[in-house]
Design a protein around this motif. Structure first.
Motif, PDB file in Angstrom:
ATOM      1  N   ILE A  11      19.330  -3.402  54.252  1.00  0.00           N
ATOM      2  CA  ILE A  11      19.124  -4.633  53.678  1.00  0.00           C
ATOM      3  C   ILE A  11      17.751  -5.087  53.497  1.00  0.00           C
ATOM      4  O   ILE A  11      17.104  -5.907  52.773  1.00  0.00           O
ATOM      5  CB  ILE A  11      19.965  -5.724  54.800  1.00  0.00           C
ATOM      6  CG1 ILE A  11      21.321  -5.534  54.683  1.00  0.00           C
ATOM      7  CG2 ILE A  11      19.396  -7.133  54.255  1.00  0.00           C
ATOM      8  CD1 ILE A  11      22.275  -6.085  55.672  1.00  0.00           C
ATOM      9  N   HIS A  12      16.956  -4.491  54.581  1.00  0.00           N
ATOM     10  CA  HIS A  12      15.508  -4.722  54.450  1.00  0.00           C
ATOM     11  C   HIS A  12      14.897  -4.047  52.999  1.00  0.00           C
ATOM     12  O   HIS A  12      14.116  -5.163  52.493  1.00  0.00           O
ATOM     13  CB  HIS A  12      14.632  -4.418  55.678  1.00  0.00           C
ATOM     14  CG  HIS A  12      13.328  -4.193  55.531  1.00  0.00           C
ATOM     15  ND1 HIS A  12      12.541  -5.302  55.767  1.00  0.00           N
ATOM     16  CD2 HIS A  12      12.544  -3.165  55.457  1.00  0.00           C
ATOM     17  CE1 HIS A  12      11.112  -4.874  55.580  1.00  0.00           C
ATOM     18  NE2 HIS A  12      11.198  -3.540  55.409  1.00  0.00           N
ATOM     19  N   PHE A  13      15.279  -3.236  52.834  1.00  0.00           N
ATOM     20  CA  PHE A  13      14.538  -2.688  51.445  1.00  0.00           C
ATOM     21  C   PHE A  13      15.022  -3.307  50.299  1.00  0.00           C
ATOM     22  O   PHE A  13      14.287  -3.538  49.296  1.00  0.00           O
ATOM     23  CB  PHE A  13      14.976  -1.024  51.655  1.00  0.00           C
ATOM     24  CG  PHE A  13      13.960  -0.281  52.540  1.00  0.00           C
ATOM     25  CD1 PHE A  13      12.531  -0.220  52.581  1.00  0.00           C
ATOM     26  CD2 PHE A  13      14.497   0.375  53.576  1.00  0.00           C
ATOM     27  CE1 PHE A  13      11.632   0.531  53.483  1.00  0.00           C
ATOM     28  CE2 PHE A  13      13.752   1.167  54.608  1.00  0.00           C
ATOM     29  CZ  PHE A  13      12.505   1.122  54.422  1.00  0.00           C
ATOM     30  N   LEU A  14      16.342  -3.544  50.275  1.00  0.00           N
ATOM     31  CA  LEU A  14      16.830  -4.079  49.193  1.00  0.00           C
ATOM     32  C   LEU A  14      16.232  -5.523  48.852  1.00  0.00           C
ATOM     33  O   LEU A  14      16.193  -5.912  47.613  1.00  0.00           O
ATOM     34  CB  LEU A  14      18.561  -4.254  49.274  1.00  0.00           C
ATOM     35  CG  LEU A  14      19.449  -3.199  49.227  1.00  0.00           C
ATOM     36  CD1 LEU A  14      20.803  -3.416  49.744  1.00  0.00           C
ATOM     37  CD2 LEU A  14      19.596  -2.653  47.754  1.00  0.00           C
ATOM     38  N   GLU A  15      16.071  -6.197  49.917  1.00  0.00           N
ATOM     39  CA  GLU A  15      15.310  -7.545  49.820  1.00  0.00           C
ATOM     40  C   GLU A  15      14.169  -7.431  49.219  1.00  0.00           C
ATOM     41  O   GLU A  15      13.374  -8.356  48.808  1.00  0.00           O
ATOM     42  CB  GLU A  15      15.279  -8.270  51.113  1.00  0.00           C
ATOM     43  CG  GLU A  15      16.782  -8.776  51.556  1.00  0.00           C
ATOM     44  CD  GLU A  15      16.641  -9.333  52.709  1.00  0.00           C
ATOM     45  OE1 GLU A  15      15.809  -9.287  53.588  1.00  0.00           O
ATOM     46  OE2 GLU A  15      17.584 -10.038  53.184  1.00  0.00           O
ATOM     47  N   GLN A  16      13.252  -6.270  49.159  1.00  0.00           N
ATOM     48  CA  GLN A  16      12.039  -6.142  48.761  1.00  0.00           C
ATOM     49  C   GLN A  16      12.169  -5.733  46.985  1.00  0.00           C
ATOM     50  O   GLN A  16      10.916  -6.070  46.512  1.00  0.00           O
ATOM     51  CB  GLN A  16      11.317  -4.924  49.513  1.00  0.00           C
ATOM     52  CG  GLN A  16      11.170  -5.104  50.700  1.00  0.00           C
ATOM     53  CD  GLN A  16      10.215  -3.976  51.425  1.00  0.00           C
ATOM     54  OE1 GLN A  16       9.584  -3.236  50.702  1.00  0.00           O
ATOM     55  NE2 GLN A  16      10.542  -3.483  52.685  1.00  0.00           N
ATOM     56  N   LEU A  17      13.212  -5.556  46.717  1.00  0.00           N
ATOM     57  CA  LEU A  17      13.241  -5.274  45.191  1.00  0.00           C
ATOM     58  C   LEU A  17      13.025  -6.744  44.175  1.00  0.00           C
ATOM     59  O   LEU A  17      13.663  -7.588  44.525  1.00  0.00           O
ATOM     60  CB  LEU A  17      14.607  -4.582  44.695  1.00  0.00           C
ATOM     61  CG  LEU A  17      14.874  -3.412  45.409  1.00  0.00           C
ATOM     62  CD1 LEU A  17      16.465  -3.023  45.060  1.00  0.00           C
ATOM     63  CD2 LEU A  17      13.960  -2.286  44.926  1.00  0.00           C
ATOM     64  N   THR A  18      12.084  -6.375  43.265  1.00  0.00           N
ATOM     65  CA  THR A  18      11.747  -7.666  42.480  1.00  0.00           C
ATOM     66  C   THR A  18      11.676  -7.022  41.069  1.00  0.00           C
ATOM     67  O   THR A  18      11.513  -5.961  40.920  1.00  0.00           O
ATOM     68  CB  THR A  18      10.650  -8.298  42.868  1.00  0.00           C
ATOM     69  OG1 THR A  18       9.418  -7.572  42.707  1.00  0.00           O
ATOM     70  CG2 THR A  18      10.728  -9.025  44.440  1.00  0.00           C
ATOM     71  N   LYS A  73      24.794 -13.419  44.389  1.00  0.00           N
ATOM     72  CA  LYS A  73      23.734 -14.130  43.717  1.00  0.00           C
ATOM     73  C   LYS A  73      22.593 -12.917  43.442  1.00  0.00           C
ATOM     74  O   LYS A  73      22.294 -11.995  44.271  1.00  0.00           O
ATOM     75  CB  LYS A  73      23.004 -15.078  44.481  1.00  0.00           C
ATOM     76  CG  LYS A  73      23.687 -16.473  44.708  1.00  0.00           C
ATOM     77  CD  LYS A  73      23.094 -17.313  45.471  1.00  0.00           C
ATOM     78  CE  LYS A  73      24.159 -18.587  45.532  1.00  0.00           C
ATOM     79  NZ  LYS A  73      23.439 -19.640  46.304  1.00  0.00           N
ATOM     80  N   GLY A  74      22.029 -12.775  42.071  1.00  0.00           N
ATOM     81  CA  GLY A  74      21.025 -11.783  41.733  1.00  0.00           C
ATOM     82  C   GLY A  74      21.653 -10.840  41.023  1.00  0.00           C
ATOM     83  O   GLY A  74      22.863 -10.589  40.899  1.00  0.00           O
ATOM     84  N   ASP A  75      20.853  -9.904  40.629  1.00  0.00           N
ATOM     85  CA  ASP A  75      21.156  -8.837  39.885  1.00  0.00           C
ATOM     86  C   ASP A  75      21.767  -7.699  40.804  1.00  0.00           C
ATOM     87  O   ASP A  75      21.596  -7.488  41.727  1.00  0.00           O
ATOM     88  CB  ASP A  75      19.774  -8.247  39.113  1.00  0.00           C
ATOM     89  CG  ASP A  75      19.372  -9.089  38.199  1.00  0.00           C
ATOM     90  OD1 ASP A  75      20.034  -9.811  37.485  1.00  0.00           O
ATOM     91  OD2 ASP A  75      18.019  -9.162  38.173  1.00  0.00           O
ATOM     92  N   PRO A  76      22.532  -6.791  40.138  1.00  0.00           N
ATOM     93  CA  PRO A  76      23.014  -5.737  40.719  1.00  0.00           C
ATOM     94  C   PRO A  76      21.981  -4.635  41.173  1.00  0.00           C
ATOM     95  O   PRO A  76      21.106  -4.506  40.495  1.00  0.00           O
ATOM     96  CB  PRO A  76      24.034  -5.052  39.926  1.00  0.00           C
ATOM     97  CG  PRO A  76      23.699  -5.318  38.357  1.00  0.00           C
ATOM     98  CD  PRO A  76      22.975  -6.901  38.771  1.00  0.00           C
ATOM     99  N   LYS A  77      22.382  -3.958  42.376  1.00  0.00           N
ATOM    100  CA  LYS A  77      21.161  -2.968  42.715  1.00  0.00           C
ATOM    101  C   LYS A  77      21.994  -1.620  43.074  1.00  0.00           C
ATOM    102  O   LYS A  77      23.189  -1.580  43.285  1.00  0.00           O
ATOM    103  CB  LYS A  77      20.579  -3.511  44.003  1.00  0.00           C
ATOM    104  CG  LYS A  77      19.781  -5.003  43.813  1.00  0.00           C
ATOM    105  CD  LYS A  77      19.335  -5.263  45.369  1.00  0.00           C
ATOM    106  CE  LYS A  77      18.453  -6.740  44.880  1.00  0.00           C
ATOM    107  NZ  LYS A  77      19.268  -7.419  44.436  1.00  0.00           N
ATOM    108  N   ASP A  78      21.361  -0.549  43.057  1.00  0.00           N
ATOM    109  CA  ASP A  78      21.656   0.744  43.648  1.00  0.00           C
ATOM    110  C   ASP A  78      20.954   1.205  44.618  1.00  0.00           C
ATOM    111  O   ASP A  78      19.784   1.099  44.922  1.00  0.00           O
ATOM    112  CB  ASP A  78      21.573   1.717  42.341  1.00  0.00           C
ATOM    113  CG  ASP A  78      22.802   1.623  41.506  1.00  0.00           C
ATOM    114  OD1 ASP A  78      23.866   1.819  41.913  1.00  0.00           O
ATOM    115  OD2 ASP A  78      22.589   1.221  40.241  1.00  0.00           O
ATOM    116  N   ILE A  79      21.764   1.908  45.599  1.00  0.00           N
ATOM    117  CA  ILE A  79      21.209   2.733  46.750  1.00  0.00           C
ATOM    118  C   ILE A  79      21.672   4.130  46.458  1.00  0.00           C
ATOM    119  O   ILE A  79      22.689   4.716  46.379  1.00  0.00           O
ATOM    120  CB  ILE A  79      21.476   2.391  47.977  1.00  0.00           C
ATOM    121  CG1 ILE A  79      21.258   0.874  48.255  1.00  0.00           C
ATOM    122  CG2 ILE A  79      20.886   3.235  49.147  1.00  0.00           C
ATOM    123  CD1 ILE A  79      21.895   0.353  49.670  1.00  0.00           C
TER     124      ILE A  79
END
Length: 301
Positions: A11-18, A73-79
């Motif tokens: 979660i910490h790293f995902l929140e850094q994505l912009t 909310k927000g764009d999809p992300k990938d791990i």
């Protein structure tokens, strides 16, 4: 990591994505003690784009899986998780000790700040940051322009085989130019690092290894200025100013100064016959563009 701690880290790293920072990375041991690399991204990279980058850092990957994230909310992300079998020449402990270097370098490559080529294996082998890998790449580029005839694969082989000496060369460069050092500290640091480099050079047995590494050392000793430490650059690029009468091997005619510029997408140089010299900008598609520029200078001298 236990599952709860790992989820919190994710979660910490995902929140850094912009949009300005579309990818971040983390290296850790999974619950079974296996080294794993995780890339968090906004969904623009596919596996065939990621694997060559990891290979160029020397990472041996034996498994991979992806977890798509669809926030409300927000764009999809990938791990994307990659299980690492190892890195040639390094223990798992050494790999983890160099975790920060690898993570920063991966982000730099995906941001196109640094070239994506196999010289990046030098980062883990020599235990140096990505900007220092690029520094060696810049001096290699200039060395080839002034007549170094070794092939790129052989140059890379030598640098990887002599990773400790490459690290010493980088240490000398920083001792010579780090603006945080005062005159006395710089003198002490330069003497100490030069002795380490000289000791490493004396141990070399192959002629081409000696030729390449002595040339790189000589070019660093011949450098007068660099932009390496500037913090106001719009983008990452490296430049250094060389004093010609200090360079051991240089095609004639010798000028007074030369400035070499290295960027991920271009390289260039500026030759000067005196402290004050006229100049211009010329584009070239020749691999030996310095020869073309030198011919132009020769006609104006």
């Amino acid at each position: 990591h236990n599952p709860v701690a790992r989820a919190a880290s994710d979660i910490h790293f995902l929140e850094q994505l912009t949009p300005a920072r579309p990818i971040v990375a983390d290296l850790f041991l999974d619950e079974k003690g296996r080294p794993s690399l995780r890339l968090y991204q906004l969904g623009n990279l596919i596996l065939s784009e990621m694997l060559p980058v990891l290979d160029n850092f020397g990472l041996l990957i034996y498994d991979q899986y992806s977890d798509p994230i669809h926030p409300r909310k927000g764009d999809p992300k990938d791990i994307d998780t990659f299980r690492i079998q190892g890195v040639n020449g390094l223990t798992t402990e050494q790999l983890l000790e160099r975790r920060a270097l690898l993570v920063e370098a991966l982000v730099a490559v995906f941001a196109k700040k640094m070239p994506d080529d196999s010289l990046n294996r030098l980062l883990l082998a020599a235990n140096i940051p990505w900007k220092d890998v690029d520094l060696i790449r810049a001096y290699r580029g200039y060395a080839r322009q002034i007549g170094l005839t070794l092939t790129l694969p052989r140059i890379q082989e030598i640098l990887l085989n002599q990773a400790g000496l490459v690290s010493a060369l980088v240490g000398y460069f920083h001792a010579r130019f780090n603006p945080a050092l005062d005159a006395d500290a710089r003198k002490v640091a330069m003497t100490a690092t030069a002795e380490v480099v000289d000791s490493g050079l004396r141990r070399l047995r192959a002629h081409d290894e000696d030729m390449l590494l002595r040339l790189l050392f000589n070019l660093m000793q011949s450098s007068m200025r660099t932009n390496y430490y500037r913090t106001d650059k719009r983008a990452h690029y490296l430049s250094f100013k060389v004093q010609h009468n200090l360079v051991s091997h240089l095609p004639e005619p010798r000028m007074k100064y030369e400035i070499y510029v290295h960027h991920n997408e271009m390289e260039g140089l500026h030759l000067r016959g005196g402290s004050i010299a006229r100049g211009g900008i010329r584009w070239s598609d020749r691999s030996d563009f310095r020869t073309e520029i030198l011919d132009l200078v020769r006609t104006q001298m």
